[in-house]
Structure formats: structure tokens, C-alpha cells
Scaffold this motif. Structure first.
Motif, short mmCIF file in Angstrom:
data_model
loop_
_atom_site.label_atom_id
_atom_site.label_comp_id
_atom_site.label_asym_id
_atom_site.label_seq_id
_atom_site.Cartn_x
_atom_site.Cartn_y
_atom_site.Cartn_z
N VAL A 1 0.82 -1.22 0.00
CA VAL A 1 0.00 0.00 0.00
C VAL A 1 0.85 1.27 0.00
CG1 VAL A 1 -1.67 1.31 1.36
CG2 VAL A 1 -2.07 -1.11 0.88
N PRO A 2 1.80 1.43 0.94
CA PRO A 2 2.63 2.64 0.86
C PRO A 2 3.50 2.66 -0.40
CG PRO A 2 3.38 1.16 2.63
CD PRO A 2 2.07 0.65 2.16
N ALA A 3 3.98 1.48 -0.81
CA ALA A 3 4.81 1.43 -2.01
C ALA A 3 4.02 1.89 -3.23
CB ALA A 3 5.33 0.01 -2.22
N CYS A 4 2.75 1.55 -3.26
CA CYS A 4 1.90 1.94 -4.39
C CYS A 4 1.69 3.45 -4.41
CB CYS A 4 0.56 1.21 -4.29
SG CYS A 4 -0.57 1.58 -5.62
N LEU A 5 1.49 4.02 -3.25
CA LEU A 5 1.31 5.48 -3.21
C LEU A 5 2.57 6.18 -3.72
CD1 LEU A 5 -0.47 7.91 -2.36
CD2 LEU A 5 0.77 7.90 -0.20
N VAL A 6 3.72 5.69 -3.28
CA VAL A 6 4.99 6.28 -3.72
C VAL A 6 5.12 6.18 -5.23
CG1 VAL A 6 7.50 6.04 -3.61
CG2 VAL A 6 6.14 5.86 -1.52
N ARG A 7 4.82 5.01 -5.74
CA ARG A 7 4.93 4.83 -7.18
C ARG A 7 4.00 5.78 -7.92
NH1 ARG A 7 2.05 1.16 -11.49
NH2 ARG A 7 0.76 3.02 -11.28
N ASN A 8 2.79 5.92 -7.39
CA ASN A 8 1.82 6.77 -8.06
C ASN A 8 2.21 8.24 -8.03
OD1 ASN A 8 -0.04 4.96 -9.11
ND2 ASN A 8 -1.11 4.74 -7.16
#
Lengths: 558, 420
Positions: A479-486
Motif C-alpha cells: 500500500v505505501p509502495a503503491c502510493l509512492v509509485r503513483n
């Protein structure tokens, strides 16, 4: 009327010539000689609106339909790099440009918009027009205009002024010409040789300023940022940090954050959302718009105003309601204001953004809920996990018969199809746990007279109901990794690749270390060298600089 | 006490009147209300039925009426000819007002003309309440209850504006459309002291106004579960002591109260008012509010809605309405021997569950109480809806020919001759 028609003809011809002239002679200054275009992104509707409001004031009406946007890899921001402009879209921009120009230079506003006074209000005045075109041209095109670009607008303005016998009518044409310029409607990113690394390229300062501004404000750079670009100071880390801090501290940061989350949460889907009124009579366009706004208000309050923990987005009972939403949630609306803060009770099944009717209704069918759609979207939006399209030969009839039993039973039957089960085992558990909410997001415990089971198993994790999903997401590292990627992809307008892994990992760790604070994440990314990184060709192309394209650059980089 | 403290107290005072909290409350918004008119036909509005064996009042021969009022045939036909100048689609035919004795305006002086008659209900069934507690007087309800007092229905039940199946009469449609589109909102709060809302001996039911509009759902119906704040009003409020048995709320004491009526005359001023409302399984509330109302207001309401238009479109002579209401009046507030100024009436009410808040919207109402003390004083009363309607006729100051007892009503050639 005929005067205006003629003026439009003049304007179109002059604008095209101006652009052609600019395109054919891109290098006006020695330092631009080696510049090349490395990115082209059509500005979005909100970027257009924010830009007009920032440049001319919030009172200017922007009444138009905008060209549809395209979502790529989960983000419209990525699709914007693949969009062109249709002829009908150009007509819309043209009409909009004319109406904005007319309003900006109307008798009641022109004094504020034009700081100089023409020597003859009934004729041309090149000095005053130059001042106007130079000032607004830089704000709209996000870089100083070239001499040729200025000259073409001065000619338009002079011709229009003479023809109409009105200096301001001439300026209207010049301003319209700016508002339909490709360099306004598209964010053109330019690269220049990096003085510190002669073999490498870097984004030029104005392109950097533009990236920053559209990420942080969803709008055009302001004068201060442009000045930092003009002086070259923006290339220094110190100035970059200063500008980023200033921009994050600005109220406009909320606009940038709203635009980002509207994109990431795929809220553009509300524009096409339909529900069967016989099944969900409370649904209407007003409810849809309110539901969209609720998701954004919740996010802005938690992540920007409170600078809270991103993971609380999934578990917080704090939300916002208006009167229409309160009726759908079946709670009293204790306010005379259009919106009020609302905290769902401790024992409520509502907690977090996944239980907002916005998420629940957007990812459901017109007449029923859809555990599969909800599961797919939880994975896609919050964990950056894509799900393939179903095979073309699937028989959906059993799943779609919503008159019998619960959807869980229907999906289990459906999953007997081996072609389907692989994906459904992954997607459906998260959606089944949200089944206490119908296709509009209203609370229920029974379906067709049968109690709804909201337990689910996901790999080795057993979850129970919406709160179970919320806790699962709260603890899921993706979840946090996805936000960073986005955030990164949204800002740079490009997908991430394997080469970005180390950077994204480091950013994710820093984000976690910050306590999952969104503004800190944005500050980290916007201040990092990687945010302005461009993909340079392996060898210098012999082609003219203007002919270098993003495609060429990408293909050489892969 | 500092100003903040005073402001706090003032705010709290406006939030809700001081009253003990009820054990439970249920709140509703009235989504439909109409006079309780029992419909006795199988279909159609004007067709015969058990209520009106001859059907509704027939269309009127206005030439004949005018001739009976003293106009010549030529004058009467000229007046009724739409091409002539005193006939207007906007204001009707103003000159029709002057058909009383010595050309008196029959709207303001209905007794200046003999009773032209109004066909009333001759059936035995009616909806409503037993207002006088006497089962031997009045109608029988459709489910067999004796003593239903509804002389309003008896009077106007065969008038085609009022007659029709439930929620389908033209008058009900007109005024409920207006209400549902935001003209006014009526709230109902039911509060009890017991532990079972379906069976409670100590209940109060309050009717209030709200400034918050109802919202329509995707099918055009009023949506339930919306929130409304009570608007304290010096006039429109009624509170009924009641009991609930098996979900049916009935008055335990007759009261006086004023509701917002779905009619041209907005005030439904009820004496000896009672309720009978049923809490339904789907959460809605349905039933009757009844009482005795001033009958002359009903007449004035129609007159002030542009008398000639009402007469022409709805097939009644308003003096006939006046006489019939007066004839059927059945209550005198000053006692049995006093003048019968009131007529028995029932309002049929359908309401949906809603959230009802204190006037400042800060909290859900937790009791039924009067909010009149919080209401601003009424600044004045307007008797009619249309400011240009005077004495039942539409006054257009720019019109070339004004109505009046001595207005020129002869054909154009005579007008020209008269000018010479």
C-alpha cells in the motif's frame, strides 16, 4: 459581426504561423541550441481551470466540455502523455479561449488585467501590447516567449485593434492566440545538456518549474517560480528545496493533492456512473458528485490538513457529509452548512475510504454490488496490482442472476470455471468482505432473504467485513509502495520501470519513516534529482532537435 | 455574565425549547397531503359512483347563468366569446363577477344571488375521524367505523377539483406538486414515554414547518431519510396528545392547531382537532388529521384564486360553494347554539421517515414541544395568493377595459356608437 469573423480568420492564420515559426526556429538563445523536447502532456481539465484562475483570477468562467482523458497504468497522468487533440477538441479550446479573452478584457476587468494604458484606446499600441503578451505569455506557456512568438501576437493585436478601432479588441485576439497555442494546451518538456555532465541531458529550468507546479499545485508556475527558473537558481538543490517548501506551504498545495488523489482514486468514473433508479432510488447525479467530493474531503482533511498517517485513510471513522449523503448513509445532518465533519460511531461498519459510498458505488454494477469489481479496484488503486481482463468466452449468466441467494454463492459457482478462478481467488475475497454494502453503498445484512457472510480468506489471512479489509490494507506493505509509485509516476508523467526500483524503495522507506505523511512524501519526491531525470538518447541524433521525439528517446533507453 | 456566555445561552434557547426528553422519538416528513375525499366511482373523475350518483357537478352553461343574472342574451354571448376584450386567458372573464343583484360582485357578496346549488355527496361512506364522539352522526368509514365527521367532503366531494382516486384528484396533484417542489415542508415528530413505540399510552405528536426542502429520488418520488430542521412558526404548529396501539396513533384529547394546507387558503385552522395515523412496517406514516375548520376560509381561498377562472375551469358557481359550505357547517366554537362557523374536515397525510433537527440544526429533536416562543412575530397576513386579485377578480391596471358593474360590455359597434 463580420469584423469579428474576419478577426477570427486573422487570428487562426497568425496563430498557426506563429507556432510554425516557433517550431521551425526553436533556438532563439545560444543556451537553447542543444535543447530538445523530451515530453509532451496534454493539460487536464483541472489543470486548465486552475491555470486560468491563477493567471486571471478565480472569477473567470471556464465553461466548456473538455476532451476525454485516458487512463494508462492506473493514472490519467500517464495517459495524458499519449493524448493528441481532435479537431472538435480544438474547436472547444478555441471557443473557450475566445470567451476567456473576452471576459478578461471586458470593460469591468481590463483595468486589472492590463497594467499599462494604451496611448490610443481606439488603435494599436505595440508597447502596451508587448507588455501584456510578454507577461501573460510567460504565465500561460510556462516559459518566456521567443521574440517570434511575441512578434506574431503583436501583429495579431495591432491588426485586430485597427480593424475594430479598439486596442482591447486587438489584445483579445492576442490572448486567444496564446490560449490556443499548443505550448499552452500541452506541457512541453525540454531537455538541455547538463553542464555538470556534458554527455547527459537535464530538464531545463522552466520544465522543472512546470513539473513542480503541476505536481504540487495542479497549475501553472507562479511568477516566483518562473523567476527561479529564469535565473537558473532552480537547478540548485537549495533553491529547489526552498521552492518546494514554499509551494507545499501554499493553500494551492491542496489543489495539487486533490488532483492527484482524484486521479489515483479514479474519481473520473463518477462522470459516467449510473444506477438503476428502481433499485437505488436515492442515487442521482447530485449524490454521485457528493460522493466524489466526500472521498476528496476525507483525504484532504486527513492527509493534507492534519498531515495524518496515510494508512488511517482505510480505518478512520472521520468523514464529511452533506445533506444528500447523510440521507444515503441514513444519519442525521446536524449542520446548516453545505458540508459537515462527521464521525461514524464506534460500532459502525463504516470506517475508511473503502466504506465511502463513493468507492462502493463506483465499483459496483448499476443494479447490484460487485465483489469482483471492488476487489479488483482495491488491488489496482491501493496496491498497484493490475488484474487481467476476463476471457472472452465466459458465461456470466449465473453471476448476473441477482434474484437468488447471495453474491458469494453465485461467485463460487462461477469460480468452478478454471479460466476464471485464478483471478477471482485473488480479487473476490476483498470484495466479498465489503458485501454488507449494496451497489450504492447502503448498509445491508441480507440479500434475497439470506444473511450475507462477509468473512474472506486471502492467502493466509482471514478477514472479516469492511473493518477486516481496512486492517489488511493498513498492514499491507504494497500500500505505501503503491502510493509512492503513483506520486512519482503522476509527477513525471511516465511509468516506472525496473531501473526505478532502488529509488522507489528508498522513497517508500523514507515515507514509512516519516509516519506515512503525504506532504513529506511529496516533498521528498519533488526535491529529488530523480524527479527531474530524463531519459537521454544513447547517442546524439543527427536529426534536427525539433524532430526528436519521446518515442525515439524511450526506444533508445529501453 | 460576559457576551460569550449570553450568546451561548441565546443559542441554546434557540436550539430547542426546554422540555423533558422522550423515551423514544420517530420523525417524518409529509410527502403527500390532501383533503380526505372518499372516491366512490370505478374510474374517471366526472363519472357516477356511490359517492356522487350523478357524477360530478356538470359543466355550466354560463350564457344561461349570465342571462339569469340580468344580462341580455347578446351581452351574455358577447361576454362568453373568447375573442372579445373582457375575456382573457390570464384573468378569465372578470365581468362574470357582477352577476348579483343590481350587478353586485357575487364573489364578495355571494348572497346577492340566489343559491345556484352545488351537487354534494349523497353516499354514506367517507374517510376521516369521529370528531364529535357520536357514532350516530356522520358517515361510515370504508372499513366500517361509524360516526365519521367530514361535512367538508359532503360539500365538495362531487366537485371535480376534489374528486378522484387517492392522490389523483386535480386539486391534490396541483398543491402537492407545489409542496414537493419546495413550496413548503411539514414535519411530524412522534415522541413517547414508554418502551415500545408500537404500543405506548403516553405519546405526543407534533406538526411543524421546515425551511428545508424535500428531495426527490431517481424516480421522482420524495426520498426518505433526509434531514430537516424545525422552523419555529407563530401560526403553523399543532401538538396532539395521543396513544399508540399496534402502531396506530390516536388522539387522547382534542386540541386546536394550525397546519399548512395544500390549498389556495394556506391556513388549516382546526378546532377540536384529532389524529389517526398508522406507523407502517416500511417505516412510513399514513392517516388523518381532522377537526373543524372555518368554512368561510375555504370559500375565500377559491375566490382569491381568481374566481372567474376557478368557476370556468372547475364547473362550479362559487356562490353555490358558499351556500353549500354554510349549509353543511356543523360546529360552533361558541357552543351548540352559536353560529356554525366551522365545518368538519379531514386531511389525509402520507409521511416518510426523516431526521428532524432543532431549529439551529445542532441536534435531533428528542421530544415534542412547542416552538412558537422561538418564532418571530407574524408581520401581517395576506389573504390571497395573487396580489393583483381583488375581490376575486384579476386587476390589470394596463387593461383597456376594466371590469365593474358599469363596464362596457356591449359589442364593438355599440362601443363605437357610445363614443360618438
Amino acid at each position: 459581426m463580420s469584423t469579428k469573423t474576419y478577426s477570427v480568420g486573422v487570428l487562426l492564420t497568425a496563430t498557426v504561423l506563429a507556432f510554425a515559426s516557433h517550431a521551425a526556429t526553436p533556438a532563439q538563445r545560444p543556451e537553447q541550441a542543444a535543447a530538445m523536447k523530451v515530453g509532451l502532456r496534454r493539460i487536464t481539465e483541472t489543470q486548465y481551470r486552475h491555470t486560468i484562475a491563477d493567471v486571471f483570477g478565480p472569477g473567470i468562467k471556464v465553461e466548456a466540455r473538455f476532451e476525454p482523458e485516458r487512463r494508462e497504468d492506473g493514472l490519467l497522468a500517464l495517459g495524458s502523455a499519449m493524448l493528441s487533440l481532435t479537431s472538435s477538441g480544438f474547436e472547444q479550446y478555441f471557443a473557450l479561449g475566445r470567451s476567456i479573452s473576452e471576459e478578461v478584457l471586458s470593460e469591468s476587468r481590463r483595468e486589472a488585467a492590463v497594467t499599462c494604458r494604451p496611448s490610443d484606446p481606439a488603435g494599436a499600441d505595440d508597447d502596451c501590447a508587448r507588455h501584456f503578451v510578454t507577461h501573460y505569455g510567460e504565465l500561460l506557456l510556462r516559459r518566456p516567449l521567443t521574440a517570434a512568438e511575441i512578434q506574431s501576437r503583436l501583429e495579431i493585436s495591432a491588426r485586430g485593434a485597427k480593424q475594430a478601432g479598439d486596442f482591447y479588441a486587438g489584445l483579445e485576439l492576442a490572448l486567444t492566440s496564446l490560449l490556443i497555442a499548443p505550448d499552452f494546451l500541452f506541457r512541453v518538456e525540454s531537455a538541455e545538456p547538463d553542464p555538470a555532465h556534458p554527455e547527459q541531458y537535464r530538464l531545463d529550468a522552466f520544465s522543472k518549474a512546470t513539473r513542480l507546479s503541476f505536481l504540487l499545485w495542479d497549475s501553472t508556475p507562479d511568477l516566483q517560480l518562473l523567476a527561479a527558473a529564469r535565473s537558473g537558481a532552480l537547478h540548485s538543490q537549495q533553491e529547489l528545496d526552498k521552492q518546494v517548501d514554499r509551494m507545499i506551504a501554499s493553500p494551492k498545495f491542496q489543489d495539487g493533492a486533490r488532483a492527484f488523489f482524484a486521479d489515483m482514486f479514479q474519481l473520473d468514473g463518477f462522470g459516467n456512473l449510473v444506477k438503476d433508479p428502481a433499485i437505488y432510488p436515492k442515487f442521482d447525479q447530485s449524490v454521485a458528485e457528493s460522493a466524489r467530493e466526500q472521498m476528496l474531503l476525507r483525504s484532504m482533511d486527513l492527509l493534507v490538513r492534519q498531515q495524518g498517517d496515510y494508512r488511517d485513510l482505510f480505518t478512520s471513522r472521520q468523514s464529511y457529509l452533506n445533506r444528500s449523503l447523510a440521507a444515503v448513509y441514513q444519519v442525521p445532518y446536524a449542520s446548516k452548512s453545505p458540508w459537515m465533519a462527521y464521525e461514524f460511531p464506534n460500532d459502525s461498519e463504516r470506517s475508511g475510504i473503502l466504506t465511502d459510498i463513493g468507492f462502493l458505488s463506483l465499483h459496483a454494477h448499476p443494479g447490484t454490488s460487485s465483489p469482483t469489481r471492488r476487489g479488483i479496484k482495491v488491488l489496482e488503486i491501493f496496491m498497484c496490482q493490475a488484474t487481467p481482463q476476463p476471457p472472452a468466452n465466459v458465461d456470466f449468466s449465473a453471476v448476473q442472476d441477482s434474484t437468488k441467494g447471495t453474491v458469494r454463492g453465485r461467485l463460487l459457482d462461477h469460480m468452478e470455471n478454471e479460466g476464471c478462478s485464478g483471478c477471482h481467488r485473488r480479487t473476490d475475497p476483498l470484495g466479498l468482505a465489503l458485501e454488507h454494502f449494496d451497489g450504492l453503498g447502503q448498509l445491508r445484512t441480507m440479500e434475497n432473504g439470506t444473511p450475507i457472510d462477509v468473512s474472506a480468506e486471502l492467502k493466509d489471512v482471514r478477514i472479516e467485513g469492511a473493518r477486516g479489509v481496512a486492517e489488511y490494507l493498513r498492514n499491507e506493505p504494497k500500500v505505501p509502495a503503491c502510493l509512492v509509485r503513483n506520486v512519482y509516476s503522476y509527477g513525471v508523467g511516465s511509468k516506472t520501470y525496473g531501473r526505478d526500483k532502488a529509488y522507489l524503495t528508498a522513497q517508500t522507506q523514507a515515507f514509512i519513516a516519516s509516519g506515512y505523511r503525504f506532504p513529506t512524501l511529496v516533498r521528498q519526491i519533488a526535491s529529488s534529482a530523480e524527479f527531474f531525470k530524463i531519459v537521454a538518447p544513447k547517442s546524439k541524433s543527427n536529426a534536427p532537435i525539433a524532430a526528436a521525439t519521446v518515442t525515439q528517446l524511450q526506444s533508445t533507453a529501453e | 455574565m460576559n457576551s460569550i456566555g449570553r450568546a451561548g445561552i441565546a443559542l441554546a434557547a434557540f436550539a430547542a425549547p426546554c422540555v423533558a426528553m422522550a423515551a423514544w422519538t420517530k420523525a417524518y416528513v409529509v410527502e403527500w397531503n390532501e383533503p380526505a375525499i372518499y372516491y366512490g366511482a370505478k374510474a374517471g373523475v366526472i363519472d357516477p359512483g356511490t359517492d356522487c350518483p350523478q357524477g360530478t357537478n356538470p359543466e355550466i352553461d354560463w350564457v344561461k347563468v349570465l342571462m339569469e343574472a340580468g344580462y341580455t342574451r347578446e351581452e351574455a354571448e358577447w361576454l362568453r366569446n373568447p375573442a372579445n376584450p373582457t375575456r382573457s386567458p390570464v384573468h378569465g372573464q372578470n365581468q362574470m363577477a357582477f352577476r348579483g343583484k343590481a350587478r353586485a360582485n357575487v364573489y364578495v357578496n355571494p348572497t346577492s344571488t340566489p343559491d345556484p346549488g352545488l351537487v354534494g355527496v349523497s353516499g354514506t361512506l367517507a374517510e376521516g375521524l369521529d370528531l364529535d364522539g357520536n357514532a350516530k352522526t356522520g358517515f361510515t368509514s370504508p372499513d366500517g367505523e361509524k360516526g365519521i365527521d367530514n361535512n367538508f367532503y359532503k360539500t365538495v366531494g362531487c366537485w371535480k377539483t376534489y374528486r378522484g382516486p387517492r392522490r389523483l384528484s386535480s386539486g391534490a396533484l396541483q398543491f402537492n406538486d407545489s409542496m414537493r417542489n419546495g413550496a413548503w415542508t411539514t414535519l411530524i415528530v412522534v415522541a413517547g414515554q414508554g418502551d415500545d413505540p408500537m404500543n405506548d399510552k403516553d405519546v405526543n405528536v407534533g406538526f411543524y414547518l421546515s425551511d428545508d426542502k424535500m428531495v426527490k429520488d431517481g424516480n421522482g418520488n420524495i426520498a426518505p431519510d433526509y434531514t430537516f430542521s424545525i422552523k419555529p412558526h407563530a401560526r403553523y404548529e399543532a401538538i396532539f396528545p395521543a396513544r399508540i396501539k399496534n402502531g396506530v396513533i390516536t388522539s387522547t384529547k382534542a386540541v386546536s392547531g394550525v397546519l399548512r394546507e395544500p390549498a389556495y387558503w394556506r391556513d388549516l385552522e382546526l378546532e377540536r382537532a384529532q389524529i389517526k395515523l398508522t406507523m407502517k412496517a416500511d417505516g412510513s406514516l399514513s392517516g388523518y388529521v381532522g377537526g373543524y375548520r372555518p368554512w368561510e376560509h375555504v370559500y375565500k381561498g377559491w375566490v382569491n384564486a381568481r374566481g372567474p377562472v376557478i368557476e370556468a375551469l372547475t364547473w362550479v358557481q362559487l356562490p353555490g360553494v358558499y351556500y353549500a359550505l354554510r349549509r353543511n357547517a356543523d360546529y360552533s366554537p361558541s357552543g351548540a347554539k352559536g353560529e356554525k362557523t366551522h365545518i368538519s374536515y379531514a386531511l389525509r397525510v402520507d409521511a416518510l421517515p426523516a431526521f428532524v433537527m432543532s431549529p439551529d440544526a445542532s441536534q435531533q429533536v428528542a421530544a415534542v414541544a412547542s416552538y412558537k416562543s422561538l418564532a418571530p412575530a407574524e408581520t401581517g397576513r395576506v389573504s390571497g395568493l395573487f396580489p393583483q386579485v381583488v375581490d376575486g377578480i384579476f386587476i390589470d391596471p394596463k387593461a383597456k377595459q376594466q371590469a365593474g358593474p358599469n363596464a362596457v360590455i356591449t359589442p364593438p359597434e355599440n362601443i363605437a356608437k357610445a363614443k360618438e
